[in-house]
Write a protein that holds these residues in place. Structure first.
Motif, short mmCIF file in Angstrom:
data_model
loop_
_atom_site.label_atom_id
_atom_site.label_comp_id
_atom_site.label_asym_id
_atom_site.label_seq_id
_atom_site.Cartn_x
_atom_site.Cartn_y
_atom_site.Cartn_z
N GLN A 97 -13.33 61.87 -46.45
CA GLN A 97 -13.60 60.44 -46.51
C GLN A 97 -14.48 60.00 -45.33
OE1 GLN A 97 -10.27 57.83 -47.24
NE2 GLN A 97 -9.41 59.16 -48.82
N SER A 131 -12.27 52.79 -43.63
CA SER A 131 -11.30 51.98 -44.37
C SER A 131 -11.89 51.47 -45.68
CB SER A 131 -10.84 50.80 -43.51
OG SER A 131 -11.93 49.98 -43.14
N ALA A 181 -11.56 54.28 -48.21
CA ALA A 181 -10.17 54.44 -48.64
C ALA A 181 -9.76 53.31 -49.59
CB ALA A 181 -9.24 54.48 -47.43
N ASN A 182 -10.11 52.08 -49.23
CA ASN A 182 -9.74 50.94 -50.07
C ASN A 182 -10.43 50.98 -51.43
OD1 ASN A 182 -8.01 49.80 -48.17
ND2 ASN A 182 -9.64 48.62 -47.21
N ARG A 226 -8.83 53.53 -53.79
CA ARG A 226 -7.54 53.08 -54.32
C ARG A 226 -7.70 52.26 -55.60
NH1 ARG A 226 -5.10 49.43 -50.78
NH2 ARG A 226 -3.13 49.68 -51.91
N LEU A 281 -6.65 53.60 -58.99
CA LEU A 281 -5.23 53.65 -59.37
C LEU A 281 -4.86 52.51 -60.32
CD1 LEU A 281 -3.70 54.42 -55.84
CD2 LEU A 281 -4.16 56.05 -57.68
N ARG A 330 -8.49 44.67 -55.05
CA ARG A 330 -7.66 45.22 -53.96
C ARG A 330 -6.32 44.49 -53.88
NH1 ARG A 330 -12.82 45.77 -51.52
NH2 ARG A 330 -12.72 43.66 -50.68
N LEU A 369 -3.62 45.70 -56.34
CA LEU A 369 -2.96 46.98 -56.06
C LEU A 369 -1.54 46.80 -55.54
CD1 LEU A 369 -5.96 48.84 -54.41
CD2 LEU A 369 -4.77 49.58 -56.48
#
Length: 301
Positions: free
Chosen positions: A156, A168, A171-172, A175, A178, A198, A201
């Motif tokens: 990453q 960050s 990573a965000n 996500r 998902l 975001r 989530l």
């Protein structure tokens, strides 16, 4: 030897950014009938590349670009490589939107820069170009990050450096994959922003909350609060428009809510605007020193 040479060229080229690539391409007049370099290429000899991160192209945007091409031509050359599978054909490394618009404008040849780009260079350049122009949906961006990580063994941190984003942010964005397919479809259709996505989530039922967000026109901040509330809050939200997390939104008028959402989109962090007449406050929330350094550099630049 060839691998080392390609790696060295990639570090030199991508290290200078896309502007350096296009700057070199625009120097001098097109020189046809060459294996590499800047030349005019018949539009029918070009096809989309396999590593392109962008899948959706807005018709209005293409029509607008096509009209611009009719008036002024293509100002920035496409980046191409020769196809290994189809003889005489070229794959797009960067510039698919321009290629599609050129077809609408009935242009027969387009300026291009041809080189031996590797598969990983295609993914990186496609990502960088689209991110710099904010052309990718959050889901397309996340899927492109995954391709770098899974197919090319990037960490990453390496992805962040390659595309000029914070760790960050990577990573965000990852996500978001998902989320349920129905929610991701709404994000790709631009019905939900990355900030809203975001926030979803954190919800136990992101699909249902997404419906509430669209029905009520909730801001990102209101969505965050509702996502952290109990599942019963979603039912109550549908019955009472003036209760719960929605109440504080009366502080901001619709225009300021749009500004707040846009700031969150740009920074990838939570932003709160408090307005009192012509005065007010802007609060940017960060959770790590890395996020603080990212905001600091953004503001300084």
């Amino acid at each position: 030897m060839n691998i080392n040479k390609n790696q060295h060229r990639k570090r030199q080229t991508l290290g200078r950014g896309l502007s350096a690539l296009f700057g070199e391409a625009s120097a001098g007049e097109p020189k046809p009938n060459k294996e590499k370099g800047h030349q005019l290429v018949p539009i029918e000899d070009i096809m989309p590349g396999p590593g392109q991160p962008r899948r959706f192209f807005e018709k209005n945007d293409l029509d607008s670009l096509a009209e611009s091409i009719r008036q002024k031509g293509i100002l920035q050359p496409l980046l191409l490589r020769r196809s290994a599978e189809r003889q005489g054909m070229f794959e797009i490394v960067a510039g698919e939107r321009r290629w599609r618009a050129a077809q609408l404008a009935q242009v027969h040849e387009v300026p291009a820069m041809i080189d031996d780009y590797s598969d990983i260079e295609i993914v990186e350049i496609g990502l960088i170009e689209n991110i710099q122009r904010a052309d990718l949906s959050p889901i397309e961006e996340a899927e492109a990050f995954v391709k770098l990580i899974e197919s090319h063994d990037y960490t990453q941190e390496q992805v962040a450096k390659a595309v000029g984003k914070s760790r960050s942010h990577i990573a965000n964005t990852l996500r978001l994959l998902l989320l349920p397919e129905a929610v991701k479809a709404k994000i790709e259709a631009n019905e939900l922003s990355a900030g809203h996505a975001r926030a979803l989530l954190a919800s136990q039922n992101p699909e249902k909350l997404a419906e509430v967000v669209l029905r009520e026109g909730l801001s990102v901040r209101a969505t965050e609060k509702l996502a952290k509330a109990s599942p019963n809050s979603l039912t109550q939200k549908g019955k009472g428009r003036n209760s719960g997390p929605r109440a504080h939104e009366k502080i901001l008028d619709p225009d300021m809510r749009v500004v707040q959402n846009q700031l969150e989109e740009v920074l990838g962090l939570k932003v709160m605007l408090k307005v009192n007449g012509e005065q007010g406050e802007m609060i940017i929330k960060y959770e790590t020193l890395e996020e603080f350094e990212y905001v600091y550099k953004k503001l300084r630049n």
